[in-house]
Design an enzyme around this catalytic site. Sequence first.
Site, PDB file in Angstrom:
ATOM      1  N   ARG A   1      35.403  47.363  55.655  1.00  0.00           N
ATOM      2  CA  ARG A   1      35.705  47.041  54.259  1.00  0.00           C
ATOM      3  C   ARG A   1      34.850  47.953  53.404  1.00  0.00           C
ATOM      4  NH1 ARG A   1      35.801  41.210  51.444  1.00  0.00           N
ATOM      5  NH2 ARG A   1      33.636  41.054  52.114  1.00  0.00           N
TER       6      ARG A   1
ATOM      7  N   GLU B   1      42.831  39.574  45.120  1.00  0.00           N
ATOM      8  CA  GLU B   1      41.812  38.565  44.853  1.00  0.00           C
ATOM      9  C   GLU B   1      41.664  38.270  43.363  1.00  0.00           C
ATOM     10  OE1 GLU B   1      38.409  39.625  47.273  1.00  0.00           O
ATOM     11  OE2 GLU B   1      38.586  41.729  46.825  1.00  0.00           O
TER      12      GLU B   1
ATOM     13  N   ASP C   1      36.783  35.594  45.596  1.00  0.00           N
ATOM     14  CA  ASP C   1      36.910  36.341  44.341  1.00  0.00           C
ATOM     15  C   ASP C   1      38.060  35.822  43.490  1.00  0.00           C
ATOM     16  OD1 ASP C   1      34.852  38.345  43.927  1.00  0.00           O
ATOM     17  OD2 ASP C   1      35.498  39.127  45.857  1.00  0.00           O
TER      18      ASP C   1
HETATM   19  C1  3PY Z   1      36.980  36.922  49.069  1.00  0.00           C
HETATM   20  O1  3PY Z   1      37.270  35.761  49.423  1.00  0.00           O
HETATM   21  O2  3PY Z   1      36.757  37.242  47.908  1.00  0.00           O
HETATM   22  C2  3PY Z   1      36.875  37.964  50.083  1.00  0.00           C
HETATM   23  O3  3PY Z   1      36.723  39.112  49.761  1.00  0.00           O
HETATM   24  C3  3PY Z   1      36.902  37.561  51.514  1.00  0.00           C
HETATM   25  O4  3PY Z   1      36.007  36.609  51.822  1.00  0.00           O
HETATM   26 MG    MG Z   2      36.273  39.366  47.742  1.00  0.00          MG
END
Ligand code: 3PY
Ligand code: MG
Length: 250
Positions: free
Chosen positions: A63, A143, A169
């Site tokens: 990531r 997100e 997020d």
């Molecule tokens: C989030 O949930 O914001 C992620 O990036 C993964 O945990």
């Molecule tokens: Mg995140």
Amino acid sequence: MTGDAFPQLGAWVKLPAPESVELLALAGFDFVVIDAEHGAIDTRTISTMIGLARGCGLVSFVRVAGTAPRDVQVPLDAGAAGLFVPQVDDAARAREAVRATRFPPLGRRGASTSGRAGRWGLETLGDYLRTGNDEVRLVVQAESAGALSSIAEIGAVSGVDAVFIGPTDLAVSGQFEENDDRMADLVAAAERRCADHRITLGTTASGNASELLDRRGYDFLVLGADTTMLCQGAHALVRGARTAAPGARR
Ligand code: 3PY
Ligand code: MG
């Protein structure tokens, strides 16, 4: 881009310890996501982890923090099986992620066969380019509420292999309270859109893996992080000992 099924069960690697990769392989995970967005892991260690994952038969994603050439090219040339790109809010941002990840004409990734991805110079340029464009997987993270509403357009961008819903997020950006129905509705609508458009979909799980895989159409899940596993395991041990031995000092 690859036609192979997405590896199903994964874990975040957030500790800068290559041994985390080996431990998670022994536990039976299908893939790891080495977290250069939130983990304090330098590129040297990321490269070592990718090599170790290969040796352990584990698929390794990284990531990335962003899509600058340095964020993207070092892990890809170190042989990562793919990237997770955070905070992809719309199709335009997904196209930027593709441009950073793929070789021309689809993107603008720089080429060098001298790393692990080019078998340290032994790979032909053609095979190196083909692997980078056809086998490396690009996962973009949705997100935000906007990203979830645009998930079909994001998932349809050529060069994107899967979308990953990031619930933390999403909750923070939307200022949703825990168990907020508005967030559950957004996620359910996004799940339906992905099913309708046959978009490969992932998210995090917390004890609800079978519901997510069997009933809600997810293709892959990240079940936890090395940091949290260590922390929770350590807490459980200490709690257990204190409960079993009431004489133990608090
Ligand atoms: C989030 O949930 O914001 C992620 O990036 C993964 O945990
Ligand atoms: Mg995140």
